[in-house]
Design a protein around this motif. Structure first.
Motif, PDB file in Angstrom:
ATOM      1  N   ARG A   1     -30.086   0.871 -31.400  1.00 53.22           N
ATOM      2  CA  ARG A   1     -29.203   0.485 -30.302  1.00 53.22           C
ATOM      3  C   ARG A   1     -30.105  -0.447 -29.262  1.00 53.22           C
ATOM      4  NH1 ARG A   1     -25.157   2.247 -26.696  1.00 53.22           N
ATOM      5  NH2 ARG A   1     -24.732   4.046 -28.072  1.00 53.22           N
ATOM      6  N   THR A   2     -29.340  -1.823 -28.820  1.00 53.07           N
ATOM      7  CA  THR A   2     -29.984  -2.756 -28.087  1.00 53.07           C
ATOM      8  C   THR A   2     -29.108  -2.742 -26.815  1.00 53.07           C
ATOM      9  OG1 THR A   2     -28.312  -4.244 -29.059  1.00 53.07           O
ATOM     10  CG2 THR A   2     -30.424  -4.173 -30.041  1.00 53.07           C
ATOM     11  N   PRO A   3     -29.656  -3.321 -25.691  1.00 56.06           N
ATOM     12  CA  PRO A   3     -29.023  -3.185 -24.445  1.00 56.06           C
ATOM     13  C   PRO A   3     -27.584  -3.899 -24.362  1.00 56.06           C
ATOM     14  CG  PRO A   3     -31.458  -4.012 -24.411  1.00 56.06           C
ATOM     15  CD  PRO A   3     -30.890  -4.001 -25.626  1.00 56.06           C
ATOM     16  N   ASP A   4     -27.294  -4.760 -25.320  1.00 54.98           N
ATOM     17  CA  ASP A   4     -25.871  -5.439 -25.176  1.00 54.98           C
ATOM     18  C   ASP A   4     -24.935  -4.483 -26.172  1.00 54.98           C
ATOM     19  OD1 ASP A   4     -27.380  -6.160 -27.604  1.00 54.98           O
ATOM     20  OD2 ASP A   4     -26.725  -8.144 -27.621  1.00 54.98           O
ATOM     21  N   THR A   5     -25.119  -3.500 -26.830  1.00 50.80           N
ATOM     22  CA  THR A   5     -24.450  -2.645 -27.449  1.00 50.80           C
ATOM     23  C   THR A   5     -23.184  -2.146 -26.810  1.00 50.80           C
ATOM     24  OG1 THR A   5     -26.179  -1.756 -28.858  1.00 50.80           O
ATOM     25  CG2 THR A   5     -24.257  -0.760 -28.910  1.00 50.80           C
ATOM     26  N   PRO A   6     -22.001  -2.621 -27.390  1.00 51.61           N
ATOM     27  CA  PRO A   6     -20.633  -2.249 -26.626  1.00 51.61           C
ATOM     28  C   PRO A   6     -20.588  -0.626 -26.649  1.00 51.61           C
ATOM     29  CG  PRO A   6     -20.365  -3.100 -28.774  1.00 51.61           C
ATOM     30  CD  PRO A   6     -21.684  -3.242 -28.618  1.00 51.61           C
ATOM     31  N   PRO A   7     -19.869  -0.427 -25.585  1.00 51.24           N
ATOM     32  CA  PRO A   7     -19.378   1.359 -25.656  1.00 51.24           C
ATOM     33  C   PRO A   7     -18.712   1.889 -27.013  1.00 51.24           C
ATOM     34  CG  PRO A   7     -18.511   0.209 -23.497  1.00 51.24           C
ATOM     35  CD  PRO A   7     -18.944  -0.999 -24.596  1.00 51.24           C
ATOM     36  N   GLY A   8     -19.233   2.871 -27.217  1.00 53.15           N
ATOM     37  CA  GLY A   8     -18.650   3.333 -28.766  1.00 53.15           C
ATOM     38  C   GLY A   8     -19.484   3.293 -29.833  1.00 53.15           C
ATOM     39  N   ALA A   9     -20.133   2.087 -29.670  1.00 52.39           N
ATOM     40  CA  ALA A   9     -21.058   1.456 -30.813  1.00 52.39           C
ATOM     41  C   ALA A   9     -22.465   2.177 -30.815  1.00 52.39           C
ATOM     42  CB  ALA A   9     -21.115   0.231 -30.802  1.00 52.39           C
ATOM     43  N   LEU A  10     -22.877   2.433 -31.954  1.00 41.64           N
ATOM     44  CA  LEU A  10     -24.350   2.823 -32.231  1.00 41.64           C
ATOM     45  C   LEU A  10     -25.380   1.704 -32.094  1.00 41.64           C
ATOM     46  CD1 LEU A  10     -23.845   5.720 -34.990  1.00 41.64           C
ATOM     47  CD2 LEU A  10     -23.897   5.767 -32.376  1.00 41.64           C
ATOM     48  N   GLY A  11     -25.073   0.629 -32.366  1.00 42.28           N
ATOM     49  CA  GLY A  11     -25.904  -0.525 -32.321  1.00 42.28           C
ATOM     50  C   GLY A  11     -26.020  -1.231 -33.728  1.00 42.28           C
ATOM     51  N   ARG A  12     -26.896  -1.991 -33.976  1.00 47.89           N
ATOM     52  CA  ARG A  12     -26.832  -2.883 -35.189  1.00 47.89           C
ATOM     53  C   ARG A  12     -28.023  -2.495 -36.291  1.00 47.89           C
ATOM     54  NH1 ARG A  12     -26.613  -7.661 -31.799  1.00 47.89           N
ATOM     55  NH2 ARG A  12     -24.713  -8.826 -32.269  1.00 47.89           N
ATOM     56  N   ALA A  13     -28.045  -2.894 -37.467  1.00 43.25           N
ATOM     57  CA  ALA A  13     -29.045  -2.296 -38.415  1.00 43.25           C
ATOM     58  C   ALA A  13     -30.491  -2.274 -37.991  1.00 43.25           C
ATOM     59  CB  ALA A  13     -28.875  -3.259 -39.752  1.00 43.25           C
ATOM     60  N   GLY A  14     -31.275  -1.448 -38.389  1.00 41.61           N
ATOM     61  CA  GLY A  14     -32.675  -1.293 -37.979  1.00 41.61           C
ATOM     62  C   GLY A  14     -33.587  -2.434 -38.803  1.00 41.61           C
ATOM     63  N   ALA A  15     -34.657  -2.436 -38.283  1.00 40.85           N
ATOM     64  CA  ALA A  15     -35.520  -3.510 -38.817  1.00 40.85           C
ATOM     65  C   ALA A  15     -35.858  -3.445 -40.235  1.00 40.85           C
ATOM     66  CB  ALA A  15     -36.681  -3.461 -37.982  1.00 40.85           C
ATOM     67  N   GLY A  16     -35.531  -4.249 -40.925  1.00 39.60           N
ATOM     68  CA  GLY A  16     -35.532  -4.441 -42.308  1.00 39.60           C
ATOM     69  C   GLY A  16     -34.416  -3.809 -43.251  1.00 39.60           C
ATOM     70  N   ASP A  17     -33.731  -3.167 -42.430  1.00 37.22           N
ATOM     71  CA  ASP A  17     -32.520  -2.616 -43.281  1.00 37.22           C
ATOM     72  C   ASP A  17     -31.223  -3.819 -43.275  1.00 37.22           C
ATOM     73  OD1 ASP A  17     -33.480  -0.450 -43.031  1.00 37.22           O
ATOM     74  OD2 ASP A  17     -32.352   0.797 -41.710  1.00 37.22           O
ATOM     75  N   ASP A  18     -30.529  -3.532 -44.416  1.00 34.68           N
ATOM     76  CA  ASP A  18     -29.507  -4.460 -44.878  1.00 34.68           C
ATOM     77  C   ASP A  18     -28.288  -3.741 -44.664  1.00 34.68           C
ATOM     78  OD1 ASP A  18     -27.646  -6.438 -45.594  1.00 34.68           O
ATOM     79  OD2 ASP A  18     -28.649  -6.834 -47.687  1.00 34.68           O
ATOM     80  N   LEU A  19     -27.645  -3.231 -43.904  1.00 36.32           N
ATOM     81  CA  LEU A  19     -26.736  -2.349 -43.906  1.00 36.32           C
ATOM     82  C   LEU A  19     -25.238  -3.026 -43.855  1.00 36.32           C
ATOM     83  CD1 LEU A  19     -27.673   0.090 -40.919  1.00 36.32           C
ATOM     84  CD2 LEU A  19     -28.312   0.150 -43.294  1.00 36.32           C
ATOM     85  N   ALA A  20     -24.300  -2.498 -44.838  1.00 40.30           N
ATOM     86  CA  ALA A  20     -23.017  -2.953 -44.975  1.00 40.30           C
ATOM     87  C   ALA A  20     -22.061  -1.716 -45.031  1.00 40.30           C
ATOM     88  CB  ALA A  20     -22.926  -3.442 -46.346  1.00 40.30           C
ATOM     89  N   VAL A  21     -20.937  -1.788 -44.608  1.00 40.81           N
ATOM     90  CA  VAL A  21     -19.808  -0.935 -44.759  1.00 40.81           C
ATOM     91  C   VAL A  21     -18.944  -1.206 -45.844  1.00 40.81           C
ATOM     92  CG1 VAL A  21     -17.812   0.067 -43.584  1.00 40.81           C
ATOM     93  CG2 VAL A  21     -19.695  -0.713 -42.259  1.00 40.81           C
ATOM     94  N   ILE A  22     -19.176  -0.212 -47.071  1.00 42.45           N
ATOM     95  CA  ILE A  22     -18.691  -0.419 -48.339  1.00 42.45           C
ATOM     96  C   ILE A  22     -17.388   0.505 -48.764  1.00 42.45           C
ATOM     97  CG2 ILE A  22     -19.263  -0.419 -50.811  1.00 42.45           C
ATOM     98  CD1 ILE A  22     -20.636  -2.701 -49.325  1.00 42.45           C
ATOM     99  N   ASP A  23     -16.598  -0.136 -49.356  1.00 43.05           N
ATOM    100  CA  ASP A  23     -15.437   0.805 -49.759  1.00 43.05           C
ATOM    101  C   ASP A  23     -16.032   1.249 -51.150  1.00 43.05           C
ATOM    102  OD1 ASP A  23     -13.168   1.920 -51.018  1.00 43.05           O
ATOM    103  OD2 ASP A  23     -11.838   0.006 -50.632  1.00 43.05           O
ATOM    104  N   PRO A  24     -15.964   2.615 -51.173  1.00 43.87           N
ATOM    105  CA  PRO A  24     -16.623   3.168 -52.400  1.00 43.87           C
ATOM    106  C   PRO A  24     -15.761   3.126 -53.597  1.00 43.87           C
ATOM    107  CG  PRO A  24     -16.687   4.848 -50.530  1.00 43.87           C
ATOM    108  CD  PRO A  24     -15.878   3.898 -50.174  1.00 43.87           C
ATOM    109  N   ALA A  25     -14.372   2.855 -53.411  1.00 37.73           N
ATOM    110  CA  ALA A  25     -13.746   2.917 -54.556  1.00 37.73           C
ATOM    111  C   ALA A  25     -13.768   1.391 -55.284  1.00 37.73           C
ATOM    112  CB  ALA A  25     -12.337   2.942 -54.208  1.00 37.73           C
ATOM    113  N   THR A  26     -14.263   0.354 -54.712  1.00 38.98           N
ATOM    114  CA  THR A  26     -14.261  -0.906 -55.146  1.00 38.98           C
ATOM    115  C   THR A  26     -15.596  -1.673 -55.220  1.00 38.98           C
ATOM    116  OG1 THR A  26     -13.800  -2.099 -53.100  1.00 38.98           O
ATOM    117  CG2 THR A  26     -11.847  -1.201 -54.579  1.00 38.98           C
ATOM    118  N   GLY A  27     -16.517  -1.126 -54.335  1.00 39.69           N
ATOM    119  CA  GLY A  27     -17.734  -1.735 -54.114  1.00 39.69           C
ATOM    120  C   GLY A  27     -17.796  -2.922 -53.225  1.00 39.69           C
ATOM    121  N   ALA A  28     -16.572  -3.124 -52.718  1.00 38.66           N
ATOM    122  CA  ALA A  28     -16.749  -4.395 -52.013  1.00 38.66           C
ATOM    123  C   ALA A  28     -16.734  -4.082 -50.370  1.00 38.66           C
ATOM    124  CB  ALA A  28     -15.129  -5.011 -51.966  1.00 38.66           C
ATOM    125  N   GLU A  29     -17.360  -5.029 -49.696  1.00 37.26           N
ATOM    126  CA  GLU A  29     -17.424  -4.752 -48.104  1.00 37.26           C
ATOM    127  C   GLU A  29     -16.336  -4.762 -47.504  1.00 37.26           C
ATOM    128  OE1 GLU A  29     -20.412  -6.691 -44.754  1.00 37.26           O
ATOM    129  OE2 GLU A  29     -20.547  -7.122 -46.842  1.00 37.26           O
TER     130      GLU A  29
END
Length: 585
Positions: free
Chosen positions: A319-347
């Motif tokens: 979480r950062t100070p500018d995180t909007p309401p309802g969001a948890l934040g952005r990826a942690g340091a060193g992480d490369d996070l993506a939201v993936i469709d498990p059925a296709t493997g696509a983002e």
């Protein structure tokens, strides 16, 4: 901040308490509150470390099980394991019979530390090679007595280092046998230091531990940052919503952690004029939900910070100070996070949010959170299949549903097991729960899938009502019609009104039991007609519904009346007003 350099091990944190006579541990015993110094807590840990070295059989894995409520013995043994280079398996006291024995034996525990209150759980269990120590007994005190003068660093099974195993913490296990996640001393010490920095923990703080210590939340997010920052901890044997504020005031608590529905339990207590009269400044946890977090801040004047970081360590959201309401934040340091469709493997495409932050394209935007970069995941104890599934294709798959907005902020949408497929559209239970939580009559909400008569799923919701509220089907239907982000497939087909929401030992709603029962339950159930009205699912309506399942050949998907749930799917006790027995990712 008390320290300027991060410790390499948890053993370092324990040893640093030696000679410090400020408060370190507070607890209640027989209605009397006690305060131990930091030196005393290190002394108790050192004594148990020395005992552990002498009791552990030669050649055995240096593992001990701890089957305790939140008593002082739990942090003593955590500290002892750190000093001795051993590992603690936190044993869940809501497990029963063969499942409980399985947890102890699976983690190769040769010593099990428990208390009189939990001895009935062990009766009749076959635990070969396991020595049981019962705290508070004369035998236990006699065992400890020769080690009273022990000091940190004098006795160890293995020299503790950053890579030393310290915790074998079980996942929730709601859909199968729990997996024991491996947590090393270095990773845990670094996590504690990071949280201590994030929340500016100082010796003037008091960390209130009301979540169970057999769960990673209480240890990683509460006990460890207190050790780093020099803050004392105050223990509550089991979570109690009714006693929460009294404890906070008595101990001078400034910080607490929560998981699951603990916040809903607190909000369901009777409001008092002095709800804002306390020293709390912050609560940190998961799954409170934006609606309840706002209600909590308004009523108690305490900010809740939602975080995300699995016990396994595979991914984190910062979480950062500018995180909007309802969001948890952005990826942690060193992480490369993506939201993936498990059925296709696509983002998945970015979420489309209306001006009020409501998700408009959930079916497309929601996917599984995946870490495609560096992962701190250290594996599961003796479970290569689960490890392989978690790290398939070279990525770390969290098992959690998220969506991501255009700016890259991440929003939690539930577990992958909580995904529903209604009329070929994918839905996430947590998204629907957040909408239903706006209904003023709801104290707690659970959304889950039940089989559709023809294909796929239908949405079912369990509602626990606020004190004095009644379920008004017309008012509920009218409320749903006004929710602009409630998709056409999201409105619950079935609504179950419960007097007590079934919960796990970690205060999470026990969806397995709810899914198993479906609309075969003793609680009143309402069903939605094609016109959008809710009618009681009475005997005639139920008979007609079951006939449709039979005609479509899908009746086998339903649990029949009188069929009990599987043993390890039985929920723990708990209710929306007070979760005394529900205390317990």
């Amino acid at each position: 901040m008390r320290t300027t350099t991060a410790p390499e091990t948890v053993a370092d944190l324990i040893a640093r308490q030696w000679g410090e006579h400020r408060p370190g541990l507070m607890y209640e015993d027989d209605a009397e509150r006690h305060v131990l110094t930091r030196h005393r807590t290190a002394q108790e840990a050192a004594a148990r470390a020395a005992l552990l070295v002498d009791l552990m059989p030669p050649g055995a894995e240096p593992h001990l099980g701890v089957l305790l409520d939140n008593t002082p013995e739990f942090p003593f043994w955590l500290g002892a394991a750190a000093l001795a280079g051993a590992a603690v398996a936190g044993i869940n006291p809501t497990r029963r019979g063969p499942e409980l024995a399985r947890d102890i034996l699976h983690t190769d525990c040769r010593i099990l530390v428990t208390e009189r209150a939990h001895l009935p759980l062990l009766r009749g269990l076959d635990l070969p090679g396991v020595r049981i120590l019962v705290t508070g007994t004369e035998e236990y005190e006699a065992l400890l007595a020769p080690y009273a003068a022990a000091k940190p660093g004098e006795a160890a099974l293995r020299t503790p280092g950053p890579d030393s195993r310290l915790l074998l913490y079980f996942t929730s296990g709601s859909t199968g046998a729990p997996k024991a996640a491996i947590c090393s001393q270095g990773r845990l010490a670094a996590a504690g230091a990071a949280l201590a920095r994030q929340f500016t923990v100082t010796p003037d703080d008091v960390h209130y531990i009301c979540m169970p210590l057999f769960h990673g939340n209480a240890v990683i997010a509460d006990w460890l940052p207190a050790l780093v920052g020099g803050a004392p901890v105050a223990l509550r044997r089991r979570f109690s919503a009714s006693a929460f504020l009294d404890d906070v005031r008595a101990y001078g608590a400034t910080y607490f952690t929560y998981v699951g529905r603990a916040i809903q339990y607190l909000l369901a207590t009777e409001p008092r004029p002095d709800d804002r009269s306390h020293p709390l400044r912050l609560g940190f946890g998961t799954e409170a939900g934006a609606v309840d977090a706002a209600r909590f801040a308004e009523r108690f004047g305490v900010r809740l910070v939602e975080g995300y970081g699995a016990t396994e360590g595979g991914a984190s959201v910062q979480r950062t100070p500018d995180t909007p309401p309802g969001a948890l934040g952005r990826a942690g340091a060193g992480d490369d996070l993506a939201v993936i469709d498990p059925a296709t493997g696509a983002e998945c495409p970015p979420a489309v949010l209306d001006p009020d932050g409501r998700l408009l394209n959930g079916s497309a935007a929601i996917g599984e959170l995946v870490n495609r970069g560096r992962s701190l995941f250290e594996g599961y104890w003796r479970n290569p299949g689960a490890e392989a599934d978690r790290t398939r294709d070279g990525w770390y798959w969290t098992g959690d549903l998220f969506f991501r907005d255009e700016a890259g902020y991440l929003y939690f949408a539930g577990r992958t097991d909580d995904r529903l497929r209604v009329d070929s559209e994918n839905l996430a239970a947590a998204v629907i729960e957040n909408i239903l939580a706006r209904w003023e009559g709801a104290a707690a909400v659970a959304v889950y899938a039940v089989p559709d008569e023809v294909a796929g799923d239908q949405v079912m919701a369990a509602l626990a009502l606020r004190e004095g509220a009644a379920f008004d089907p017309a008012a509920f239907a009218a409320f749903l019609s006004l929710q602009q982000d409630l998709g056409t497939k999201m409105a619950p087909r079935y609504v179950r009104v419960v007097t007590a929401m079934p919960t796990t030992a970690t205060n999470k709603i026990h969806r397995v039991s709810l899914r198993r029962e479906g609309f075969h339950c003793d609680d009143p159930v309402w069903h939605r007609t094609p016109a959008g009205c809710y009618r009681p699912l009475d005997e005639a309506a139920l008979a007609a519904l079951l006939a449709t399942y039979e005609a479509q050949g899908r009746s086998g998907l339903l649990r029949r009346p009188g069929t009990p749930p599987a043993r390890n799917d039985r929920p723990g006790a708990g209710d929306a007003g007070d979760a005394e027995a529900a205390s317990g990712t």
